[in-house]
Enzyme design. Structure first.
Site, short mmCIF file in Angstrom:
data_model
loop_
_atom_site.label_atom_id
_atom_site.label_comp_id
_atom_site.label_asym_id
_atom_site.label_seq_id
_atom_site.Cartn_x
_atom_site.Cartn_y
_atom_site.Cartn_z
N LYS A 120 0.83 -1.21 0.00
CA LYS A 120 0.00 0.00 0.00
C LYS A 120 0.87 1.26 0.00
CE LYS A 120 -2.40 1.39 3.66
NZ LYS A 120 -2.05 2.85 3.82
N ASP A 138 -6.78 1.49 1.04
CA ASP A 138 -6.83 1.58 2.50
C ASP A 138 -8.23 1.22 2.97
OD1 ASP A 138 -8.38 3.75 1.79
OD2 ASP A 138 -7.34 5.19 3.09
#
Length: 210
Positions: A120, A138
């Protein structure tokens, strides 16, 4: 949801906010990397409060390394997991100096080997700093994607893969920020603000608020 509806969703996001930016504050690619590393399990607001003073004295790997782990820990002590994050910031700074001439690498593989940098974080840095069309998923994007639904999947990796395949190429660069901002300020976890949602007529979420 059909391709036409998906394109219309992002057309509206773009019309409302043509050049979305991250809520995280940073001054260069290095400070962006550090800020995203620190943002894990923390709010952007909390990270900004800590990194404002930190980045004034250490905005490069060399300055951060000179600052030392103890002082970095002091600056970020209000952020969750600050002990581990301080170690990671110092360790990644050392690697950047020793292996990348002090520069943040622009490839997924090189980023992901840095301490504290997962898929991420790497995707955010590639997208924001280097203009790579990636969607870092997220909690906000995961929720929004499954609600609308743009991507129905049980893991963030699968949501990312699906989104990157479904979002039209012309919108892919900014899709990450549009979805995060939509999830943070409109399609909120406990009570989505459906009456003010600009894509409410396209969304299929069965528990809309009125």
């Amino acid at each position: 949801m059909g391709d036409a509806a998906v394109e219309e969703i992002f057309r509206r996001f773009q019309a409302a906010n043509p050049a979305p930016v991250s809520d995280l504050r940073y001054t260069n690619t290095y400070t962006l990397l550090v800020a995203v590393v620190l943002s894990a399990q923390a709010t952007d607001r909390g990270v900004n409060l800590a990194t404002g003073p930190l980045f004034k004295v250490a905005d490069s790997p060399e300055k951060m390394l000179a600052l030392g782990e103890d002082r970095v820990r002091h600056f970020i002590r209000t952020i969750g997991l600050f002990n581990t994050k301080a170690k990671n910031v110092i360790a990644l700074s050392r690697i950047l100096i020793e292996e990348h001439s002090g520069e943040v690498p622009a490839t997924l593989d090189a980023l992901q080997v840095l301490p504290g940098v997962g898929a991420k974080t790497a995707s955010v840095v590639l997208n924001v700093a280097f203009g790579v069309p990636r969607i870092a998923v997220d909690t906000h994007i995961f929720r929004v994607a499954n609600r609308i639904p743009l991507a129905v999947a049980a893991t963030t990796d699968k949501v990312q893969t699906t989104l990157e395949a479904r979002v039209p190429a012309s919108y892919l660069l900014h899709a990450h920020h549009w979805l995060i901002l939509h999830g943070r300020y409109v399609c909120k976890a406990r009570k989505p603000d459906c009456p003010s949602c600009r894509i409410s007529d396209l969304c299929r979420y069965p528990a809309k608020t009125v």
